[in-house]
Design an enzyme around this catalytic site. Sequence first.
Site, PDB file in Angstrom:
ATOM      1  N   ASN A  12       0.878  -1.181   0.000  1.00 53.25           N
ATOM      2  CA  ASN A  12       0.000   0.000   0.000  1.00 53.25           C
ATOM      3  C   ASN A  12       0.910   1.223   0.000  1.00 53.25           C
ATOM      4  O   ASN A  12       1.512   1.549   1.008  1.00 53.25           O
ATOM      5  CB  ASN A  12      -0.895  -0.020   1.249  1.00 53.25           C
ATOM      6  CG  ASN A  12      -1.690   1.264   1.404  1.00 53.25           C
ATOM      7  OD1 ASN A  12      -1.787   2.066   0.468  1.00 53.25           O
ATOM      8  ND2 ASN A  12      -2.264   1.466   2.591  1.00 53.25           N
ATOM      9  N   LYS A  14       0.155   4.327  -0.260  1.00 51.63           N
ATOM     10  CA  LYS A  14      -0.398   5.567   0.314  1.00 51.63           C
ATOM     11  C   LYS A  14      -0.136   6.729  -0.654  1.00 51.63           C
ATOM     12  O   LYS A  14      -0.154   6.510  -1.872  1.00 51.63           O
ATOM     13  CB  LYS A  14       0.161   5.802   1.723  1.00 51.63           C
ATOM     14  CG  LYS A  14       0.021   4.523   2.586  1.00 51.63           C
ATOM     15  CD  LYS A  14       0.252   4.699   4.051  1.00 51.63           C
ATOM     16  CE  LYS A  14       0.034   3.376   4.770  1.00 51.63           C
ATOM     17  NZ  LYS A  14       0.171   3.464   6.205  1.00 51.63           N
ATOM     18  N   HIS A  97      -9.372   1.570   5.285  1.00 56.39           N
ATOM     19  CA  HIS A  97      -8.058   1.713   5.920  1.00 56.39           C
ATOM     20  C   HIS A  97      -8.188   2.658   7.119  1.00 56.39           C
ATOM     21  O   HIS A  97      -8.971   3.607   7.087  1.00 56.39           O
ATOM     22  CB  HIS A  97      -7.040   2.258   4.913  1.00 56.39           C
ATOM     23  CG  HIS A  97      -5.641   2.180   5.423  1.00 56.39           C
ATOM     24  ND1 HIS A  97      -5.135   3.099   6.317  1.00 56.39           N
ATOM     25  CD2 HIS A  97      -4.659   1.279   5.200  1.00 56.39           C
ATOM     26  CE1 HIS A  97      -3.882   2.747   6.609  1.00 56.39           C
ATOM     27  NE2 HIS A  97      -3.584   1.660   5.957  1.00 56.39           N
ATOM     28  N   GLY A 175       3.012   2.262  10.875  1.00 61.75           N
ATOM     29  CA  GLY A 175       4.004   3.329  10.754  1.00 61.75           C
ATOM     30  C   GLY A 175       4.758   3.620  12.037  1.00 61.75           C
ATOM     31  O   GLY A 175       5.329   4.698  12.194  1.00 61.75           O
TER      32      GLY A 175
HETATM   33  P1  13P Z   1       3.327   0.394   7.661  1.00 62.64           P
HETATM   34  O1  13P Z   1       3.755  -0.908   7.016  1.00 62.64           O
HETATM   35  O2  13P Z   1       4.089   1.570   7.164  1.00 62.64           O
HETATM   36  O3  13P Z   1       3.257   0.272   9.142  1.00 62.64           O
HETATM   37  O4  13P Z   1       1.816   0.657   7.149  1.00 62.64           O
HETATM   38  C1  13P Z   1       0.876  -0.357   7.238  1.00 62.64           C
HETATM   39  C2  13P Z   1      -0.330   0.040   6.477  1.00 62.64           C
HETATM   40  O5  13P Z   1      -1.030   0.970   6.822  1.00 62.64           O
HETATM   41  C3  13P Z   1      -0.640  -0.729   5.263  1.00 62.64           C
HETATM   42  O6  13P Z   1      -1.931  -0.466   4.800  1.00 62.64           O
END
Ligand code: 13P
Length: 254
Positions: A12, A14, A97, A175
């Site tokens: 993902n 983002k 999400h 994150g």
């Molecule tokens: P991270 O892998 O950066 O923690 O993010 C996870 C996430 O939100 C995947 O959709």
Amino acid sequence: MSHSRPTVITGNWKMYKTIDEAVRFVKELAPLVQESTAQVYLAVPFTAIHATAEVAKSTKIVIGAQNMNDASEGAFTGEIAARMLKEAGAKFVILGHSERRKIFHETNSFINKKVKRALIEGLQPILCVGETKEEREQNKTAEVLESQISQSLADLSAEQLASLILAYEPVWAIGTDLAATPEMAQKEHEFCRSIVAKNWGSDFAEHLVIQYGGSVKPDNAKALLEQPDIDGLLVGGASLSVDSFSKIVNSQKI
Ligand code: 13P
């Protein structure tokens, strides 16, 4: 219990990567994951869907989106419809999400409408659920997961939900570099599967792919995938580099 669920690893991205960066990434990643037994999904920004889907055509990489609107079309400035994503080359869409739930105030009932729209238009939904740190500390994890699953998937039959992927993403692990331990994630995956079994039957639940997401890195991917109810991973930050994402994809489930 034995099962035959595929392993699905989704990146993902983002709000990262331009079209040019995205295309270069897919070209570099493709040969590194071609032999993997896992299915490889990439949820790219809307602008990069068409170009990456074209490049991914001759590879095992599947391109999808990170969000969509529930309406078929209409006067919704700035929104995007499932049909548009599909035409651009998206095969799946991430829905619910925690960043959408928290920052953009998306509710379970809104997410439910989106899941229905995605299924009508033939897009595979990846539904995200997960508790916040506060909810975990207040022992509300089970309650939260149960209501997110049952309300986001309300009024849908097991038959309609055949293509669904569920993603357990504890909000406190996203994150933060604080991934759930494999044992902790397994416990919640088992719980999610039991809720699905209660609502849609054990046969459907046994076949449902449940991904774990939250600080997945090359060094914890294998241990997570070794858990019996963890069928895949939803990777944020570590999916932005070809090196780390290909390592995660290639850390096979035994
Ligand atoms: P991270 O892998 O950066 O923690 O993010 C996870 C996430 O939100 C995947 O959709």
